[in-house]
Design a protein around this motif. Structure first.
Motif, short mmCIF file in Angstrom:
data_model
loop_
_atom_site.label_atom_id
_atom_site.label_comp_id
_atom_site.label_asym_id
_atom_site.label_seq_id
_atom_site.Cartn_x
_atom_site.Cartn_y
_atom_site.Cartn_z
N VAL A 36 -57.61 51.59 -25.59
CA VAL A 36 -57.00 50.64 -24.75
C VAL A 36 -56.66 50.29 -23.46
CG1 VAL A 36 -55.53 47.95 -24.94
CG2 VAL A 36 -56.81 49.67 -28.14
N ILE A 37 -56.41 51.44 -23.55
CA ILE A 37 -55.61 51.17 -22.04
C ILE A 37 -56.95 51.21 -21.01
CG2 ILE A 37 -54.78 52.81 -20.76
CD1 ILE A 37 -52.43 53.15 -22.06
N LEU A 38 -58.02 52.02 -21.42
CA LEU A 38 -59.24 52.19 -21.22
C LEU A 38 -60.52 51.59 -20.77
CD1 LEU A 38 -59.90 55.77 -21.90
CD2 LEU A 38 -59.64 55.30 -19.66
N ALA A 39 -60.40 50.44 -21.84
CA ALA A 39 -61.26 49.22 -22.08
C ALA A 39 -60.61 48.06 -20.96
CB ALA A 39 -60.76 48.76 -22.95
N MET A 40 -58.74 48.04 -20.46
CA MET A 40 -57.90 46.86 -19.94
C MET A 40 -58.31 47.68 -18.85
SD MET A 40 -54.27 46.64 -21.65
CE MET A 40 -53.77 46.33 -20.59
N LEU A 41 -58.39 48.91 -18.22
CA LEU A 41 -58.99 49.60 -16.46
C LEU A 41 -60.09 48.94 -16.42
CD1 LEU A 41 -56.75 52.78 -16.64
CD2 LEU A 41 -55.62 50.77 -15.60
N PHE A 42 -61.08 49.28 -17.25
CA PHE A 42 -62.13 48.59 -17.04
C PHE A 42 -62.66 47.47 -16.73
CE2 PHE A 42 -67.21 49.29 -17.30
CZ PHE A 42 -67.18 50.30 -16.53
N TRP A 43 -61.82 46.96 -17.17
CA TRP A 43 -61.75 44.55 -17.47
C TRP A 43 -62.19 44.15 -16.76
CZ3 TRP A 43 -64.57 41.63 -18.63
CH2 TRP A 43 -64.30 40.32 -19.07
N GLU A 98 -75.24 36.83 -14.89
CA GLU A 98 -73.83 36.75 -14.56
C GLU A 98 -72.93 36.88 -15.47
OE1 GLU A 98 -70.50 37.38 -11.30
OE2 GLU A 98 -71.42 36.45 -11.27
N THR A 99 -72.66 35.41 -15.88
CA THR A 99 -71.93 34.94 -16.93
C THR A 99 -71.46 35.43 -18.66
OG1 THR A 99 -71.08 32.87 -15.52
CG2 THR A 99 -70.84 33.19 -18.01
N PRO A 100 -73.48 35.37 -19.03
CA PRO A 100 -73.41 36.20 -20.12
C PRO A 100 -73.15 37.87 -20.08
CG PRO A 100 -75.13 34.31 -19.99
CD PRO A 100 -74.43 34.78 -18.73
N LEU A 101 -73.21 37.57 -19.23
CA LEU A 101 -73.49 39.88 -19.26
C LEU A 101 -71.42 39.88 -19.05
CD1 LEU A 101 -75.50 41.15 -16.65
CD2 LEU A 101 -75.75 41.34 -18.96
N ARG A 102 -70.79 39.26 -18.45
CA ARG A 102 -69.22 39.18 -18.35
C ARG A 102 -68.75 38.95 -19.63
NH1 ARG A 102 -66.75 35.62 -13.39
NH2 ARG A 102 -65.00 36.88 -13.92
N LEU A 103 -69.40 38.02 -20.51
CA LEU A 103 -69.02 37.32 -21.64
C LEU A 103 -69.34 38.97 -22.85
CD1 LEU A 103 -69.81 33.53 -22.13
CD2 LEU A 103 -67.78 35.28 -22.13
N ALA A 104 -70.23 39.37 -22.21
CA ALA A 104 -71.32 40.67 -23.56
C ALA A 104 -70.23 41.49 -23.19
CB ALA A 104 -72.21 40.57 -23.26
N THR A 105 -70.13 41.70 -21.49
CA THR A 105 -69.16 43.12 -20.93
C THR A 105 -67.84 42.94 -22.11
OG1 THR A 105 -70.27 43.67 -18.98
CG2 THR A 105 -67.93 44.37 -19.38
N GLY A 106 -66.77 41.47 -22.23
CA GLY A 106 -65.57 41.36 -22.45
C GLY A 106 -65.54 42.35 -24.37
N ALA A 107 -66.56 41.23 -25.34
CA ALA A 107 -66.68 42.19 -26.24
C ALA A 107 -67.15 43.41 -25.93
CB ALA A 107 -67.93 41.09 -26.60
N SER A 108 -67.47 44.41 -25.61
CA SER A 108 -67.90 45.25 -25.64
C SER A 108 -66.94 45.95 -25.82
CB SER A 108 -69.52 45.80 -24.82
OG SER A 108 -70.27 44.71 -25.13
N LEU A 109 -65.83 46.05 -24.52
CA LEU A 109 -64.80 46.57 -24.41
C LEU A 109 -63.99 46.28 -25.89
CD1 LEU A 109 -64.69 45.93 -20.90
CD2 LEU A 109 -64.96 47.99 -21.35
N ILE A 110 -64.10 44.86 -25.73
CA ILE A 110 -62.75 45.15 -27.56
C ILE A 110 -63.41 46.45 -28.64
CG2 ILE A 110 -62.17 43.46 -29.30
CD1 ILE A 110 -62.12 40.79 -26.89
N LEU A 111 -64.56 45.79 -28.82
CA LEU A 111 -65.33 46.90 -29.69
C LEU A 111 -65.40 48.51 -29.32
CD1 LEU A 111 -68.71 44.94 -30.06
CD2 LEU A 111 -66.59 45.23 -32.04
N SER A 121 -71.11 50.65 -27.19
CA SER A 121 -70.02 50.46 -26.96
C SER A 121 -69.61 49.97 -25.33
CB SER A 121 -68.96 50.44 -27.62
OG SER A 121 -67.97 51.07 -27.43
N LEU A 122 -69.81 51.08 -25.15
CA LEU A 122 -69.59 51.15 -23.37
C LEU A 122 -70.98 51.38 -22.74
CD1 LEU A 122 -66.72 54.46 -22.44
CD2 LEU A 122 -66.85 51.82 -23.07
N TRP A 157 -69.09 58.57 -22.46
CA TRP A 157 -69.79 57.46 -23.31
C TRP A 157 -70.64 59.33 -24.12
CZ3 TRP A 157 -75.14 58.03 -21.76
CH2 TRP A 157 -76.12 57.04 -22.30
N LEU A 158 -71.31 59.96 -22.57
CA LEU A 158 -72.38 61.10 -22.64
C LEU A 158 -70.91 61.67 -24.11
CD1 LEU A 158 -72.98 62.37 -19.42
CD2 LEU A 158 -74.48 61.22 -20.48
#
Length: 327
Positions: A36-43, A98-111, A121-122, A157-158
């Protein structure tokens, strides 16, 4: 006391205590919290919420709102950097992309945060984040503030891909790690590798004279303070103007203060031996970054957070204490 029962010298016992190789284990709940913390930092790459970290409600609003302030604004890449030298990344500035990619990125980080393998997910957040920052670095000025975060996420990811491959072949992971433990272990290795490479680069580029050239750091302090003042006209930017003069008057002090960072980075790999060395190097590197932030207005914000959660690792010490208490 007989010879057979004699204890080793104190220095040997201390070295064994500090440098014994003990793979860092993580409880399942600890891995979930760290994801959760790493996802928040990446967001933060797409929302800049960390700028409000001292105002929790504002930070939460920043995290949940796709503000136009954080849109990619670069519609050209006059000084291509990295992959931008052979790929035109300006398409990332189009709102329709950009907008769809940002939304998809947010959803991916939640996953990712809830446990979906990082191999799936990453991938999008990693590619999109690297693309956005590469485009920003293709404007004529290099900013490596998020480099450590992207490298750590690439390592995660690797590690996830490798874990899935090992699972498909029925092979155990190193040190009997779980997938989550391996991801965090590879992330720590990537962070410390970055510090070691930084130290080696300083030695090579300075011709082995990094410690002697550290006496010129006061000139960079004056330059950074002046740049910040003329950009913001904020008098606070010059509140440390007295310090460069003190350092120039005492070059040995300057060499000692800034030179100590070189061996700290060069031997950062020792922070991978066990929880104890991870704690020592984590605290030392955070202290070094904090001092540089105060002196040169260089934030290293992601370095500090990653060092705190993955090396100082208060969650891990709490988990270890709980396991001992339950025995």
């Amino acid at each position: 006391m007989t010879a057979g029962t004699e204890q080793p010298p104190l220095w040997k016992r201390a070295a064994r205590f500090l440098l014994a190789f003990e793979p860092v284990r993580h409880a399942r709940w600890e891995i979930i919290v760290l994801r959760v913390i790493l996802a928040m930092l990446f967001w933060d790459i797409h929302t800049s919420w960390i700028a409000f970290d001292n105002r929790p409600l504002d930070a939460l609003r920043q995290m949940t709102a796709l503000s136009q302030h954080n849109d990619v604004k670069f519609e050209s890449q006059p000084h291509p950097n990295g992959v931008a030298t052979f790929i035109n990344l300006t398409f990332l500035s189009r709102d329709s992309i950009e907008t769809p990619l940002r939304l998809a990125t947010g959803a991916s980080l939640i996953l990712y945060a809830v446990g979906v393998p990082a191999a799936f997910s990453l991938l999008l957040p990693l590619l999109f984040g690297c693309g956005v920052m590469t485009l920003a670095n293709s404007q004529g000025g290099i900013n490596h503030i998020s480099q450590v975060l992207h490298v750590a996420m690439l390592a995660i990811w690797l590690a996830s891909v490798w874990s899935l491959w090992c699972k498909s072949r029925g092979r155990p992971l190193p040190h009997s790690f779980s997938c989550g433990e391996l991801e965090l272990d590879w992330a720590r290795q990537s962070i410390m590798a970055g510090y070691v490479v930084s130290a080696i680069s300083k030695v090579i580029l300075s011709g082995g004279e990094w410690l002697t050239t550290a006496r010129y750091v006061p000139l960079h302090l004056v330059k950074n303070n002046d740049m910040e003042f003329y950009e913001s006209l904020n008098p606070a930017a010059q509140h440390l103007d007295w310090l460069p003069q003190v350092m120039m008057d005492h070059p040995a002090l300057c060499t000692l203060f800034f030179g100590i960072g070189l061996p700290l980075e060069l031997f950062a790999f020792l922070g991978l031996r066990n929880r104890r060395t991870a704690l020592l190097f984590g605290l030392a590197l955070i202290a070094f970054h904090v001092s540089v932030t105060q002196l040169m207005s260089l934030s290293f914000v992601f370095n500090k957070w990653l060092l705190f959660f993955l090396f100082v690792n208060p969650l891990g010490w709490i988990s270890q204490w709980r396991r001992r208490a339950d025995r």
